[in-house]
Design a protein around this motif. Sequence first.
Motif, PDB file in Angstrom:
ATOM      1  N   SER A  54    -118.483 105.672 110.272  1.00  0.00           N
ATOM      2  CA  SER A  54    -119.805 105.499 110.897  1.00  0.00           C
ATOM      3  C   SER A  54    -120.801 104.929 109.903  1.00  0.00           C
ATOM      4  O   SER A  54    -121.624 104.054 110.253  1.00  0.00           O
ATOM      5  CB  SER A  54    -120.307 106.836 111.438  1.00  0.00           C
ATOM      6  OG  SER A  54    -119.422 107.343 112.414  1.00  0.00           O
ATOM      7  N   ARG A  55    -120.734 105.383 108.667  1.00  0.00           N
ATOM      8  CA  ARG A  55    -121.662 104.850 107.651  1.00  0.00           C
ATOM      9  C   ARG A  55    -121.381 103.370 107.373  1.00  0.00           C
ATOM     10  O   ARG A  55    -122.318 102.574 107.187  1.00  0.00           O
ATOM     11  CB  ARG A  55    -121.544 105.664 106.376  1.00  0.00           C
ATOM     12  CG  ARG A  55    -122.141 107.065 106.506  1.00  0.00           C
ATOM     13  CD  ARG A  55    -121.952 107.862 105.237  1.00  0.00           C
ATOM     14  NE  ARG A  55    -122.521 109.208 105.388  1.00  0.00           N
ATOM     15  CZ  ARG A  55    -122.434 110.157 104.467  1.00  0.00           C
ATOM     16  NH1 ARG A  55    -121.776 109.923 103.327  1.00  0.00           N
ATOM     17  NH2 ARG A  55    -122.972 111.341 104.668  1.00  0.00           N
ATOM     18  N   ASN A  56    -120.111 103.008 107.357  1.00  0.00           N
ATOM     19  CA  ASN A  56    -119.787 101.582 107.148  1.00  0.00           C
ATOM     20  C   ASN A  56    -120.311 100.731 108.298  1.00  0.00           C
ATOM     21  O   ASN A  56    -120.850  99.630 108.072  1.00  0.00           O
ATOM     22  CB  ASN A  56    -118.271 101.403 107.018  1.00  0.00           C
ATOM     23  CG  ASN A  56    -117.742 101.969 105.719  1.00  0.00           C
ATOM     24  OD1 ASN A  56    -118.486 102.113 104.737  1.00  0.00           O
ATOM     25  ND2 ASN A  56    -116.463 102.311 105.691  1.00  0.00           N
ATOM     26  N   ILE A  57    -120.148 101.244 109.524  1.00  0.00           N
ATOM     27  CA  ILE A  57    -120.663 100.493 110.671  1.00  0.00           C
ATOM     28  C   ILE A  57    -122.181 100.419 110.611  1.00  0.00           C
ATOM     29  O   ILE A  57    -122.785  99.364 110.882  1.00  0.00           O
ATOM     30  CB  ILE A  57    -120.180 101.146 111.978  1.00  0.00           C
ATOM     31  CG1 ILE A  57    -118.658 101.007 112.096  1.00  0.00           C
ATOM     32  CG2 ILE A  57    -120.858 100.519 113.188  1.00  0.00           C
ATOM     33  CD1 ILE A  57    -118.079 101.712 113.298  1.00  0.00           C
ATOM     34  N   THR A  59    -123.990 100.479 107.971  1.00  0.00           N
ATOM     35  CA  THR A  59    -124.341  99.524 106.912  1.00  0.00           C
ATOM     36  C   THR A  59    -124.239  98.092 107.416  1.00  0.00           C
ATOM     37  O   THR A  59    -125.113  97.240 107.144  1.00  0.00           O
ATOM     38  CB  THR A  59    -123.422  99.717 105.698  1.00  0.00           C
ATOM     39  OG1 THR A  59    -123.582 101.049 105.217  1.00  0.00           O
ATOM     40  CG2 THR A  59    -123.767  98.742 104.583  1.00  0.00           C
ATOM     41  N   TYR A  60    -123.188  97.812 108.156  1.00  0.00           N
ATOM     42  CA  TYR A  60    -123.001  96.464 108.665  1.00  0.00           C
ATOM     43  C   TYR A  60    -124.085  96.112 109.673  1.00  0.00           C
ATOM     44  O   TYR A  60    -124.642  95.010 109.668  1.00  0.00           O
ATOM     45  CB  TYR A  60    -121.621  96.361 109.313  1.00  0.00           C
ATOM     46  CG  TYR A  60    -121.216  94.952 109.622  1.00  0.00           C
ATOM     47  CD1 TYR A  60    -120.683  94.132 108.639  1.00  0.00           C
ATOM     48  CD2 TYR A  60    -121.390  94.428 110.901  1.00  0.00           C
ATOM     49  CE1 TYR A  60    -120.313  92.832 108.923  1.00  0.00           C
ATOM     50  CE2 TYR A  60    -121.026  93.143 111.187  1.00  0.00           C
ATOM     51  CZ  TYR A  60    -120.481  92.340 110.204  1.00  0.00           C
ATOM     52  OH  TYR A  60    -120.134  91.050 110.480  1.00  0.00           O
ATOM     53  N   LEU A  61    -124.405  97.077 110.554  1.00  0.00           N
ATOM     54  CA  LEU A  61    -125.460  96.819 111.524  1.00  0.00           C
ATOM     55  C   LEU A  61    -126.819  96.675 110.852  1.00  0.00           C
ATOM     56  O   LEU A  61    -127.689  95.905 111.317  1.00  0.00           O
ATOM     57  CB  LEU A  61    -125.494  97.943 112.556  1.00  0.00           C
ATOM     58  CG  LEU A  61    -124.254  98.058 113.461  1.00  0.00           C
ATOM     59  CD1 LEU A  61    -124.383  99.267 114.380  1.00  0.00           C
ATOM     60  CD2 LEU A  61    -124.068  96.801 114.293  1.00  0.00           C
ATOM     61  N   ASP A  62    -126.997  97.396 109.752  1.00  0.00           N
ATOM     62  CA  ASP A  62    -128.248  97.234 108.997  1.00  0.00           C
ATOM     63  C   ASP A  62    -128.351  95.831 108.418  1.00  0.00           C
ATOM     64  O   ASP A  62    -129.462  95.246 108.364  1.00  0.00           O
ATOM     65  CB  ASP A  62    -128.331  98.261 107.880  1.00  0.00           C
ATOM     66  CG  ASP A  62    -128.581  99.665 108.412  1.00  0.00           C
ATOM     67  OD1 ASP A  62    -129.026  99.773 109.566  1.00  0.00           O
ATOM     68  OD2 ASP A  62    -128.312 100.641 107.679  1.00  0.00           O
ATOM     69  N   ASP A  63    -127.209  95.267 107.986  1.00  0.00           N
ATOM     70  CA  ASP A  63    -127.234  93.886 107.495  1.00  0.00           C
ATOM     71  C   ASP A  63    -127.649  92.923 108.599  1.00  0.00           C
ATOM     72  O   ASP A  63    -128.452  91.996 108.368  1.00  0.00           O
ATOM     73  CB  ASP A  63    -125.841  93.504 106.966  1.00  0.00           C
ATOM     74  CG  ASP A  63    -125.508  94.231 105.670  1.00  0.00           C
ATOM     75  OD1 ASP A  63    -126.443  94.759 105.034  1.00  0.00           O
ATOM     76  OD2 ASP A  63    -124.314  94.292 105.313  1.00  0.00           O
ATOM     77  N   LEU A  64    -127.101  93.166 109.798  1.00  0.00           N
ATOM     78  CA  LEU A  64    -127.506  92.309 110.913  1.00  0.00           C
ATOM     79  C   LEU A  64    -128.979  92.514 111.257  1.00  0.00           C
ATOM     80  O   LEU A  64    -129.688  91.554 111.618  1.00  0.00           O
ATOM     81  CB  LEU A  64    -126.643  92.612 112.135  1.00  0.00           C
ATOM     82  CG  LEU A  64    -125.152  92.240 112.045  1.00  0.00           C
ATOM     83  CD1 LEU A  64    -124.427  92.679 113.312  1.00  0.00           C
ATOM     84  CD2 LEU A  64    -124.994  90.735 111.843  1.00  0.00           C
ATOM     85  N   ASP A  65    -129.417  93.769 111.153  1.00  0.00           N
ATOM     86  CA  ASP A  65    -130.825  94.065 111.425  1.00  0.00           C
ATOM     87  C   ASP A  65    -131.718  93.304 110.444  1.00  0.00           C
ATOM     88  O   ASP A  65    -132.716  92.680 110.832  1.00  0.00           O
ATOM     89  CB  ASP A  65    -131.043  95.569 111.331  1.00  0.00           C
ATOM     90  CG  ASP A  65    -132.458  95.973 111.713  1.00  0.00           C
ATOM     91  OD1 ASP A  65    -133.194  95.138 112.258  1.00  0.00           O
ATOM     92  OD2 ASP A  65    -132.831  97.142 111.478  1.00  0.00           O
ATOM     93  N   ARG A  66    -131.350  93.354 109.163  1.00  0.00           N
ATOM     94  CA  ARG A  66    -132.155  92.630 108.162  1.00  0.00           C
ATOM     95  C   ARG A  66    -132.095  91.113 108.383  1.00  0.00           C
ATOM     96  O   ARG A  66    -133.058  90.401 108.111  1.00  0.00           O
ATOM     97  CB  ARG A  66    -131.658  92.978 106.763  1.00  0.00           C
ATOM     98  CG  ARG A  66    -132.065  94.378 106.312  1.00  0.00           C
ATOM     99  CD  ARG A  66    -131.792  94.581 104.834  1.00  0.00           C
ATOM    100  NE  ARG A  66    -130.363  94.540 104.560  1.00  0.00           N
ATOM    101  CZ  ARG A  66    -129.582  95.611 104.579  1.00  0.00           C
ATOM    102  NH1 ARG A  66    -130.090  96.807 104.899  1.00  0.00           N
ATOM    103  NH2 ARG A  66    -128.295  95.514 104.323  1.00  0.00           N
ATOM    104  N   LEU A  67    -130.958  90.650 108.901  1.00  0.00           N
ATOM    105  CA  LEU A  67    -130.843  89.219 109.156  1.00  0.00           C
ATOM    106  C   LEU A  67    -131.833  88.767 110.214  1.00  0.00           C
ATOM    107  O   LEU A  67    -132.402  87.665 110.132  1.00  0.00           O
ATOM    108  CB  LEU A  67    -129.407  88.895 109.594  1.00  0.00           C
ATOM    109  CG  LEU A  67    -129.079  87.428 109.810  1.00  0.00           C
ATOM    110  CD1 LEU A  67    -129.253  86.633 108.511  1.00  0.00           C
ATOM    111  CD2 LEU A  67    -127.666  87.261 110.340  1.00  0.00           C
ATOM    112  N   THR A  68    -132.072  89.631 111.232  1.00  0.00           N
ATOM    113  CA  THR A  68    -133.036  89.251 112.281  1.00  0.00           C
ATOM    114  C   THR A  68    -134.476  89.305 111.796  1.00  0.00           C
ATOM    115  O   THR A  68    -135.378  88.830 112.488  1.00  0.00           O
ATOM    116  CB  THR A  68    -132.878  90.184 113.488  1.00  0.00           C
ATOM    117  OG1 THR A  68    -133.117  91.536 113.079  1.00  0.00           O
ATOM    118  CG2 THR A  68    -131.475  90.074 114.074  1.00  0.00           C
ATOM    119  N   LEU A  69    -134.689  89.907 110.614  1.00  0.00           N
ATOM    120  CA  LEU A  69    -136.053  89.938 110.045  1.00  0.00           C
ATOM    121  C   LEU A  69    -136.337  88.747 109.132  1.00  0.00           C
ATOM    122  O   LEU A  69    -137.444  88.634 108.565  1.00  0.00           O
ATOM    123  CB  LEU A  69    -136.236  91.242 109.251  1.00  0.00           C
ATOM    124  CG  LEU A  69    -136.177  92.551 110.065  1.00  0.00           C
ATOM    125  CD1 LEU A  69    -136.236  93.741 109.121  1.00  0.00           C
ATOM    126  CD2 LEU A  69    -137.321  92.613 111.061  1.00  0.00           C
TER     127      LEU A  69
END
Length: 582
Positions: A54-57, A59-69
Motif C-alpha cells: 500500500s505504501r508503494n502504491i 508513493t506512486y500515486l503521490d508521484d502522479l499527484d505531483r505531476l499534475t501540479l
Amino acid sequence: MKFTKSLRMKLSVLYLLTTVIPLVVIVFAMPSYTEGVITQDTQTLTTATLTAVSRNIDTYLDDLDRLTLTPYLNSEVMYALKLKASNEYAHATPYQQLIADQALYSTLPNYLRITRKDILNTIILPLDGSVFVASKYPSSSPVPRYPFTKQEWYRKAIQADGDIVFVNPHSQDYLLTSTATQVFSVARLIKDPDSGLPLAVIMADADTVVLHDIVNGIKLNVSSIIAIFGTNGKLLYSSQPLSTNVENAIARRDPGAQGATDNYIPVIQSTASAQWKVVILLSQAEIIAKLRWLYITGIGFAIGAVCITLLVFFFLSRWIITPFQHMIIAMMQVQEGNLHTRFVTDGEDEIAQLGNAFNTMVARLNTLIEREYVATLNQRNAEYHALQAQIQPHFLYNTLNGFIGLNRLGERKTLESAIIALSGLLRYVLNSDEQVMLKEEFLFVKRYCELQALRFQGRLTYHLQCEDGLADFILPKVLLQPLVENAMIHGIEPSDRPCHLNVCATSLLDEETGQPMIHILIEDDGVGFSTAAQRERCGLGLNNVRERLKMAFAAASLTINSQVGQGTRVAIKIPRGEAVRT
C-alpha cells in the motif's frame, strides 16, 4: 454386583478422566490451536506485506499527484492557460500568442517529461477546448474532436475543484496511437492562484504494468492471489484470474475485514491516498494441508497411546480385581454354609493381608458355630422332639377317654369302628417323619373328625377345605389336630345342641405389611369361653402347638378369639415364603 457399582467401573471412570479424555483433548485441540496460530501468524505477516504494498502504491500515486501540479511551477505556462481560459487568445498580439504557444508546446512538455517508463503521457485540456498532449512517445496525438468534457473523470475533476481525482483503469481511446492496453490516471482541475477561477484539466496516465511490478516480488509462505480494487470496487489488477463471486464478495467487504471467501482467507487493506483496496487471498486449503500431518501424527499418537494405556489398564485392573473376585466367591461359599473354604493368598501386599484376615475370620467363625450354634441347635431339636413326643400320648389319652365313654354307653359297634379308625391314625402319628405336607395333615384331621363323629352320634358336622396351591406346603406333623381336639372337648362336647366345625387353609395378604400369608382357620360354634377363662384353658396341647409353631416358623402367629355361647376361632398365620426350620 452391578457393573456400574463395581471397582472395575470406578477404575474405568478414573482411567477415562485422567488418561483418555485429556489425551483426546490434547490430540485434537492442539492441531486446531496450531492451525489458528499459523493462520493468525500468516495473516499478520500478510498484513505487514500489504502495508508495504500500500505504501508503494501511495508513493506512486503521490508521484502522479505531483505531476499534475507541474503547471503551477512555471509562470509562463500559467499565463498561457489563463490566456486560453479567458478566450482572449484569438485577440492577443502575435507575440503573446507565441509566448503562450511556446509555453504549452515546448516548456510544459519539458516540465512533464520524466524518466519513469510506466508514466506514459499527460493531457492538458484548457477551457477553450484545445488539447495538449505531453507524451514520452512522439507519435501520440489526441483523437480529433474527442468529447473530453463528457467523460466521467473530467466531470469529477471539475467537481473536485482542485483536489486530486483517481481514475480507474481504462483504455486510451482518446489517443490515435496507444502503447498500452490499460492505464490508470489521476486528474486535477488547474485553477488560477490569484482569482481561483478554473483554467484547465490535467490528467496523467500510467501503465497498469506498474501494479504488476509493485506486487511481483512479494513471496508468502502459502499460495496467494494479490489483487487491487479501485474506489468503486472495480478490479484494477490481479495476479491470477478471479471469479465474479470473489470479486463481488471482496467489493462488499470493509477494509480490514477477515474471513473465508471461496476457500480463500482474504486480508484487505486500503491505500491512504486513493482508498484503493489491496487484497491478498491466502489459500485456506494449503494452510489446512500443511497442518494435516499434525492431525495424522496426533491421531496416530492418540491411537497408539490409548492402545498402550488400555493394555496397561487391563492388566493392572485384572491384577487388582481378580483377587477380590476370588474373595467374593469364597465369601459366597461361606454364606451358603461352607465354612471350610479358604482364600488362597499370594504375596504380602494388602490384598494378601486381607485374604489372611478373611481366612482367620472364617476359621474362628467355624469354631464358634461348632461350639455354640451346634450345641444350641441340638438343644432346640431335643426340645422339638420332646414336644413331638408329648403330643402322641396326649392324643392317645384323649382318644381312649372317648372309647371309655362309648363303652359305657354300650355302643359296641361304634366302639369297634372307632378302634379301627384309631389304628389308621396311629400309623400316621407313629411314623418317623417330623414334617408333612398340608394335605396330609388335613387328611389326618379328617380321619380324626370321622372318629369323633361316631362318638357324638349326629351332634357333630364338620367341613375341611385346603386350597390347591397350598397342598404341598410343609409344616410340623400333628400341628392342627390338638387345636381340633380342643374344639371337640371344650366347645362341642359341653354343648347340648348340634355343632359345626370348620377347618380351612387359604392364601391372603397381610393387612399391615402386604406380605403373602398362609391362613389356617379352625372355628366352631360351640359353647365358647370368656377371655379370663382363656388363660386357664391354655393346657398342654395348646402350649405344645404354640412352641412347635414358633420353632418351625419364626414369623408365624397363633391367635384365639372366643365368646361364650358363640364359639371359638383359632387363626394361624404363616409367611408364604418362609420354609419350615429343621
